[in-house]
Design an enzyme around this catalytic site. Structure first.
Site, PDB file in Angstrom:
ATOM      1  N   GLU A   1      21.198   4.632  28.227  1.00  0.00           N
ATOM      2  CA  GLU A   1      20.806   4.217  26.874  1.00  0.00           C
ATOM      3  C   GLU A   1      21.773   3.172  26.345  1.00  0.00           C
ATOM      4  OE1 GLU A   1      21.620   7.880  24.951  1.00  0.00           O
ATOM      5  OE2 GLU A   1      20.638   8.940  26.586  1.00  0.00           O
TER       6      GLU A   1
ATOM      7  N   CYS B   1      39.393 -33.849  -3.762  1.00  0.00           N
ATOM      8  CA  CYS B   1      39.746 -34.600  -4.973  1.00  0.00           C
ATOM      9  C   CYS B   1      41.174 -35.123  -4.945  1.00  0.00           C
ATOM     10  CB  CYS B   1      39.526 -33.740  -6.218  1.00  0.00           C
ATOM     11  SG  CYS B   1      40.671 -32.359  -6.348  1.00  0.00           S
TER      12      CYS B   1
ATOM     13  N   ARG C   1      31.280  12.494  11.942  1.00  0.00           N
ATOM     14  CA  ARG C   1      31.996  13.094  13.062  1.00  0.00           C
ATOM     15  C   ARG C   1      33.326  13.681  12.602  1.00  0.00           C
ATOM     16  NH1 ARG C   1      35.494  11.004  16.969  1.00  0.00           N
ATOM     17  NH2 ARG C   1      35.544  12.325  18.806  1.00  0.00           N
TER      18      ARG C   1
ATOM     19  N   SER D   1      33.899  12.876  22.094  1.00  0.00           N
ATOM     20  CA  SER D   1      33.758  11.432  22.286  1.00  0.00           C
ATOM     21  C   SER D   1      33.462  11.174  23.770  1.00  0.00           C
ATOM     22  CB  SER D   1      34.993  10.759  21.710  1.00  0.00           C
ATOM     23  OG  SER D   1      35.780  10.256  22.680  1.00  0.00           O
ATOM     24  N   LEU D   2      33.455   9.953  24.190  1.00  0.00           N
ATOM     25  CA  LEU D   2      33.081   9.631  25.573  1.00  0.00           C
ATOM     26  C   LEU D   2      34.229   8.918  26.271  1.00  0.00           C
ATOM     27  CD1 LEU D   2      29.503   8.114  25.039  1.00  0.00           C
ATOM     28  CD2 LEU D   2      30.015  10.290  26.149  1.00  0.00           C
TER      29      LEU D   2
ATOM     30  N   TYR E   1      20.081  10.402  19.677  1.00  0.00           N
ATOM     31  CA  TYR E   1      20.114  10.466  21.137  1.00  0.00           C
ATOM     32  C   TYR E   1      20.717  11.761  21.658  1.00  0.00           C
ATOM     33  CZ  TYR E   1      24.656   8.862  19.606  1.00  0.00           C
ATOM     34  OH  TYR E   1      25.827   8.743  18.925  1.00  0.00           O
TER      35      TYR E   1
ATOM     36  N   GLU F   1       0.836  -1.205   0.000  1.00  0.00           N
ATOM     37  CA  GLU F   1       0.000   0.000   0.000  1.00  0.00           C
ATOM     38  C   GLU F   1       0.872   1.257   0.000  1.00  0.00           C
ATOM     39  OE1 GLU F   1      -4.032  -1.471   2.278  1.00  0.00           O
ATOM     40  OE2 GLU F   1      -2.187  -1.308   3.427  1.00  0.00           O
ATOM     41  N   TYR F   2       1.966   1.171   0.728  1.00  0.00           N
ATOM     42  CA  TYR F   2       2.904   2.297   0.753  1.00  0.00           C
ATOM     43  C   TYR F   2       3.433   2.537  -0.665  1.00  0.00           C
ATOM     44  CZ  TYR F   2       6.814   5.258   2.078  1.00  0.00           C
ATOM     45  OH  TYR F   2       7.689   6.314   2.182  1.00  0.00           O
ATOM     46  N   ASP F   3       3.844   1.440  -1.315  1.00  0.00           N
ATOM     47  CA  ASP F   3       4.383   1.578  -2.676  1.00  0.00           C
ATOM     48  C   ASP F   3       3.373   2.196  -3.623  1.00  0.00           C
ATOM     49  OD1 ASP F   3       6.681   0.496  -1.802  1.00  0.00           O
ATOM     50  OD2 ASP F   3       6.340  -1.509  -2.637  1.00  0.00           O
TER      51      ASP F   3
ATOM     52  N   CYS G   1      36.962 -31.182  -9.607  1.00  0.00           N
ATOM     53  CA  CYS G   1      36.930 -31.501  -8.172  1.00  0.00           C
ATOM     54  C   CYS G   1      35.479 -31.656  -7.714  1.00  0.00           C
ATOM     55  CB  CYS G   1      37.619 -30.385  -7.397  1.00  0.00           C
ATOM     56  SG  CYS G   1      37.344 -30.488  -5.620  1.00  0.00           S
TER      57      CYS G   1
ATOM     58  N   ASP H   1      26.517   0.566  18.230  1.00  0.00           N
ATOM     59  CA  ASP H   1      27.793   0.388  17.551  1.00  0.00           C
ATOM     60  C   ASP H   1      27.632   0.699  16.065  1.00  0.00           C
ATOM     61  OD1 ASP H   1      30.428  -0.167  17.338  1.00  0.00           O
ATOM     62  OD2 ASP H   1      30.228  -2.333  17.475  1.00  0.00           O
TER      63      ASP H   1
ATOM     64  N   LYS I   1      31.440   0.066  28.833  1.00  0.00           N
ATOM     65  CA  LYS I   1      31.663  -0.855  27.718  1.00  0.00           C
ATOM     66  C   LYS I   1      31.511  -2.301  28.169  1.00  0.00           C
ATOM     67  CE  LYS I   1      33.543   0.148  24.075  1.00  0.00           C
ATOM     68  NZ  LYS I   1      34.537   1.012  23.474  1.00  0.00           N
TER      69      LYS I   1
ATOM     70  N   LYS J   1      24.586   1.790  23.989  1.00  0.00           N
ATOM     71  CA  LYS J   1      25.622   2.417  23.170  1.00  0.00           C
ATOM     72  C   LYS J   1      25.615   1.701  21.827  1.00  0.00           C
ATOM     73  CE  LYS J   1      30.339   4.069  23.307  1.00  0.00           C
ATOM     74  NZ  LYS J   1      30.756   3.636  21.971  1.00  0.00           N
TER      75      LYS J   1
ATOM     76  N   CYS K   1      42.086 -25.102  -4.986  1.00  0.00           N
ATOM     77  CA  CYS K   1      42.123 -26.333  -5.758  1.00  0.00           C
ATOM     78  C   CYS K   1      41.811 -25.914  -7.184  1.00  0.00           C
ATOM     79  CB  CYS K   1      41.054 -27.299  -5.249  1.00  0.00           C
ATOM     80  SG  CYS K   1      40.767 -28.659  -6.385  1.00  0.00           S
TER      81      CYS K   1
ATOM     82  N   CYS L   1      44.001 -31.132  -2.406  1.00  0.00           N
ATOM     83  CA  CYS L   1      42.616 -30.790  -2.100  1.00  0.00           C
ATOM     84  C   CYS L   1      41.996 -31.951  -1.306  1.00  0.00           C
ATOM     85  CB  CYS L   1      41.852 -30.575  -3.403  1.00  0.00           C
ATOM     86  SG  CYS L   1      40.082 -30.467  -3.163  1.00  0.00           S
TER      87      CYS L   1
ATOM     88  N   LYS M   1      24.169   9.261  31.165  1.00  0.00           N
ATOM     89  CA  LYS M   1      24.257  10.717  30.981  1.00  0.00           C
ATOM     90  C   LYS M   1      23.512  11.433  32.096  1.00  0.00           C
ATOM     91  CE  LYS M   1      23.970  10.152  25.989  1.00  0.00           C
ATOM     92  NZ  LYS M   1      23.111  10.256  24.804  1.00  0.00           N
TER      93      LYS M   1
HETATM   94  S1  IVH Z   1      26.280  10.488  23.534  1.00  0.00           S
HETATM   95  C1  IVH Z   1      29.568  14.080  23.824  1.00  0.00           C
HETATM   96  N1  IVH Z   1      24.825   8.352  23.347  1.00  0.00           N
HETATM   97  O1  IVH Z   1      29.656   6.525  21.090  1.00  0.00           O
HETATM   98  C2  IVH Z   1      29.395  12.733  23.230  1.00  0.00           C
HETATM   99  N2  IVH Z   1      26.885   8.412  22.164  1.00  0.00           N
HETATM  100  O2  IVH Z   1      32.351   6.489  22.178  1.00  0.00           O
HETATM  101  C3  IVH Z   1      27.956  12.375  23.239  1.00  0.00           C
HETATM  102  N3  IVH Z   1      27.304   6.417  20.789  1.00  0.00           N
HETATM  103  O3  IVH Z   1      30.838   9.313  19.331  1.00  0.00           O
HETATM  104  C4  IVH Z   1      27.721  11.012  22.765  1.00  0.00           C
HETATM  105  N4  IVH Z   1      25.458   5.345  21.311  1.00  0.00           N
HETATM  106  O4  IVH Z   1      28.983   7.939  18.226  1.00  0.00           O
HETATM  107  C5  IVH Z   1      25.967   8.942  22.978  1.00  0.00           C
HETATM  108  N5  IVH Z   1      23.400   6.512  23.235  1.00  0.00           N
HETATM  109  C6  IVH Z   1      24.517   7.123  22.867  1.00  0.00           C
HETATM  110  C7  IVH Z   1      25.444   6.520  21.985  1.00  0.00           C
HETATM  111  C8  IVH Z   1      26.619   7.198  21.651  1.00  0.00           C
HETATM  112  C9  IVH Z   1      26.576   5.314  20.605  1.00  0.00           C
HETATM  113  C10 IVH Z   1      28.623   6.690  20.168  1.00  0.00           C
HETATM  114  C11 IVH Z   1      28.786   8.080  19.616  1.00  0.00           C
HETATM  115  C12 IVH Z   1      30.043   8.620  20.245  1.00  0.00           C
HETATM  116  C13 IVH Z   1      30.718   7.358  20.690  1.00  0.00           C
HETATM  117  C14 IVH Z   1      31.657   7.645  21.829  1.00  0.00           C
END
Ligand code: IVH
Length: 695
Positions: A114, A411, A137, A83-84, A226, A36-38, A431, A118, A314, A116, A426, A408, A290
């Site tokens: 929250e 064979c 970034r 970064s964190l 986030y 339906e969306y399509d 084979c 990846d 982590k 994290k 091989c 191999c 946070k």
């Molecule tokens: S907050 C000031 N929240 O983790 C930095 N980061 O190792 C605020 N990441 O560069 C980041 N999930 O790309 C935040 N729920 C989350 C996250 C998150 C993944 C990543 C983010 C950041 C990296 C730092």
């Protein structure tokens, strides 16, 4: 339709499509089916084609640009992307809390917790509600402008869902590939004999940096948000409020978030993230804690690298220790020999593992892995487990090195290690392991889709020398088919089914055959592009490297691989035999029209009994044209059983399993109107002849 009507309808369709996107990606509560969306989408695209000046860049039809990018412009972040800091245990987490409380002179702080994610960090900037750019970034101060690629992410709104958007609204989050999609893409790559992505994060990062937005769109990236950067014309005072506003504005947020009144609650939330993270659609490598209140965040400030108000907890990579029983060697379709670790079963990340990949013999030697060793295995980024190291301290002296094979295992012929790649191959074209792999690939679902030709049947056919190539399959003499019936485990019925499936496969479109040949780098999609571009296989066989590169997505490596395949005399003979056997080489449907929207698309159907008004073969062809899969036997995977008079056990089984059953009349009534694909007329007269036109 006149212009004012079109203008109104276009606005309405865009509103509806955006609302459905929001329901799907943000609320996870879709109201309509994909079909339906399509339909709405195509109606909008058609109207915009008729009235090109009404097609604005923020239309849902304009997410994917056709042009290749020439590079990425670098832009400065309005607010740097930091970064964190990381922690790995509860003590460190509590130290973080204590430092923050002391700095502020408060007894406790409330936190947001929250997952994290990846993925790859991204920052989107909306000005007056409209997406103006998306930056990676980069070095934190400036990043690459990847807007064209981010626009292809269906869950990213091109316009914020509000009549009064803030002047500037910058959001931060992660771009990721859902685990399922990542596995699909890797399976496609394996089928095209291309190196798989190591994990979903790498796949997402690589995809975001492609210069081809159409390919990016096909990979189906997703995003989740986030955080925020510059904001003007709105106020946000806490993380909880930010999540609420993000959702309100139509931006996807993590489905699992926690609010904790103090650090003890945050620790409990981290345990829950650890428990629930495998059910999330994306990979996670920890949890982020946070400070909830933004005024307190401002008071805490940041160090040169990371804020003092947040910390990443982590998770340790999931590892297990077990014993290596032996190393077996798999021979692939192209003859590449891959060592596989056969392990004593061990539990890892929620599943029992008894095999792990060793990638290649070079790696095996580098890590000095021996039979009988205690090894550590790791499931990094949710991919196939790998052996990461040997616990040499546990060696007893009974362990035996694994020699690089000189022959191999299938064979017995000498293998060759090529200089330009790590693979040991091989090179014996006869084979049996390669023959089996090639046949299995040829018959697989994505290729010729020959039902009843699974692994066991392929092994039997090759081992008992009934066939060694796909062409043999179509040339089996009646006496051979008879002889096959007498093989152990087979009977009249299974052989008759196989015969019928082989016969049916002759009517497959040529792209299935092209993919089934197993040419290096030619996956399903490229096979379709190539047959459509050249109008069939013959002009493709005759094409030069230069001509091939004129087709979409074909670069020099792919073109060389295709030409090399067709230059090979044995391959050419094989193809001529397949042609002689009646397989279609011409792309009669080029360019293939997509099936009209219909309830059978993507469904698995079984036909049984005598259908009134239509033969079973006609009905099967119709269903296939409508994008359905037609199979012989009823199982839990069957969506519809279409049953006529004298239907027997299949109908009974459908009843037992609760599969939806349609009689001929109900089946015909559900077909889309014939003639013009898509139907859509007020009175849908379904003349069977019109329907047959669809086939
Ligand atoms: S907050 C000031 N929240 O983790 C930095 N980061 O190792 C605020 N990441 O560069 C980041 N999930 O790309 C935040 N729920 C989350 C996250 C998150 C993944 C990543 C983010 C950041 C990296 C730092």
């Amino acid at each position: 339709m006149n212009r004012p009507d079109a203008e109104r309808r276009i606005a309405e369709l865009r509103r509806q499509l955006e609302s459905h996107n929001h329901r799907y990606y943000v609320l996870a509560a879709p109201e309509i089916t994909d079909q339906e969306y399509d339909r709405l989408y195509h109606e909008l695209a058609e109207l915009e084609q008729h009235f090109p000046d009404l097609a604005t860049p923020d239309s849902p039809t304009r997410r994917v640009g056709n042009d290749l990018l020439t590079g990425f412009v670098t832009r400065r972040h309005a607010v740097p992307m930091m970064s964190l800091d990381n922690t790995y245990n509860e003590t460190e987490l509590r130290e973080f809390d204590r430092r923050a409380c002391d700095l502020l002179g408060v007894p406790a702080l409330a936190y947001s917790v929250e997952p994290k994610i990846d993925g790859v960090s991204i920052s989107l900037r909306y000005e007056h509600g409209r997406l103006v750019h998306a930056l990676t970034r980069g070095n934190g101060t400036e990043g690459d402008d990847v807007t064209a690629n981010v626009r292809t992410i269906a869950g990213v709104p091109l316009n914020l869902r509000t009549p009064h958007p803030p002047a500037v609204w910058e959001v931060r989050g992660e771009v990721y590939l859902a685990r399922r999609r990542f596995l699909e893409l890797n399976a496609e790559r394996a089928a095209a004999d291309e190196a798989p992505f190591a994990n979903a994060r790498n796949a997402a990062a690589g995809t975001l940096k492609l210069f081809n937005p159409r390919e990016v769109a096909r990979r189906r990236l997703q995003a989740v948000f986030y955080g925020c950067g510059e904001i003007s014309g709105a106020t946000v005072s806490s993380q909880a409020e930010l999540f609420a506003q993000l959702r309100e504005l139509g931006l996807p947020t993590p489905t699992l978030t926690w609010q904790a009144a103090e650090i003890g609650g945050a620790w409990a939330a981290i345990q829950e993230v650890a428990e629930k993270r495998h059910a999330l659609p994306y990979d996670t490598d920890g949890a982020v804690v946070k400070v909830n209140d933004f005024a307190r965040r401002a008071a805490l400030g940041a160090t040169a690298k990371a804020p003092r108000w947040a910390i990443a907890y982590k998770f340790a990579a999931e590892k297990a220790v077990t014993r290596l029983r032996q190393v077996t060697v798999q021979v692939g379709r192209t003859g590449a020999l891959t060592p596989v670790a056969e392990l004593e079963p061990v539990s890892l990340a929620g599943s029992t593992i008894s095999r792990a990949t060793l990638h290649n013999f070079e790696e095996l030697a580098r890590k000095d892995i021996r039979t009988g060793d205690w090894v550590e295995i790791e499931k990094a980024g949710e991919v196939i487990p790998a052996v990461v190291r040997v616990l040499t301290e546990r060696r007893t002296g009974d362990e035996r090195p694994v020699p690089r094979p000189e022959q191999c295992p299938a064979c017995g012929k000498p293998v060759r290690a090529t200089d330009d790649e790590v693979a040991v191959r091989c090179v014996n074209p006869a084979c049996p392991a390669q023959l089996k792999e090639r046949l299995r690939h040829f018959a697989s679902r994505g290729a010729m889709d020959i039902e009843n030709l699974g692994e066991a049947m392929v092994n039997l056919l090759v081992d008992q020398r009934f066939v060694s190539t796909p062409a043999d399959l179509y040339e089996l003499a009646p006496a051979a088919w008879e002889r096959l019936k007498t093989c152990e485990g087979l009977g009249d019925k299974s052989v008759a089914n196989l015969m019928a499936a082989v016969d049916r496969s002759k009517a497959n479109p040529p792209w299935r055959l092209l993919f089934g040949l197993g040419i290096r780098h030619v996956g399903t999609r490229l096979a379709q592009t190539l047959t459509a571009h050249f109008g069939g296989l013959d002009p493709l066989f005759a094409a030069s490297v230069e001509e091939l590169q004129k087709a979409e997505d074909v670069g020099p490596v792919v073109a060389e691989s295709i030409v090399a395949y067709f230059m090979d005399a044995q391959n050419r003979t094989q193809l001529e035999r397949l042609r002689h056997a009646g397989l279609g080489f011409a792309d009669t449907a080029a360019p293939a029209a997509p099936p009209p929207p219909n309830p059978f698309q993507g469904k698995t159907c079984v036909l049984t009994g005598v259908l009134e008004g239509i033969t079973r073969d006609e009905a099967a062809a119709l269903l296939r044209r409508l994008g359905a899969r037609v199979t012989d036997s009823v199982s839990k995977k069957t969506d519809f059983v279409i049953a006529g008079d004298q239907a027997g056990s299949k109908l009974d089984k459908a009843r037992t399993l609760g599969v939806e059953i349609l009689d001929a009349a109900a089946f015909l009534a559900r077909l889309p109107a014939g003639g013009e694909a898509g139907g859509g007329g007020e009175t849908e007269t379904k003349d069977l002849n019109d329907l047959r036109d669809l086939v």
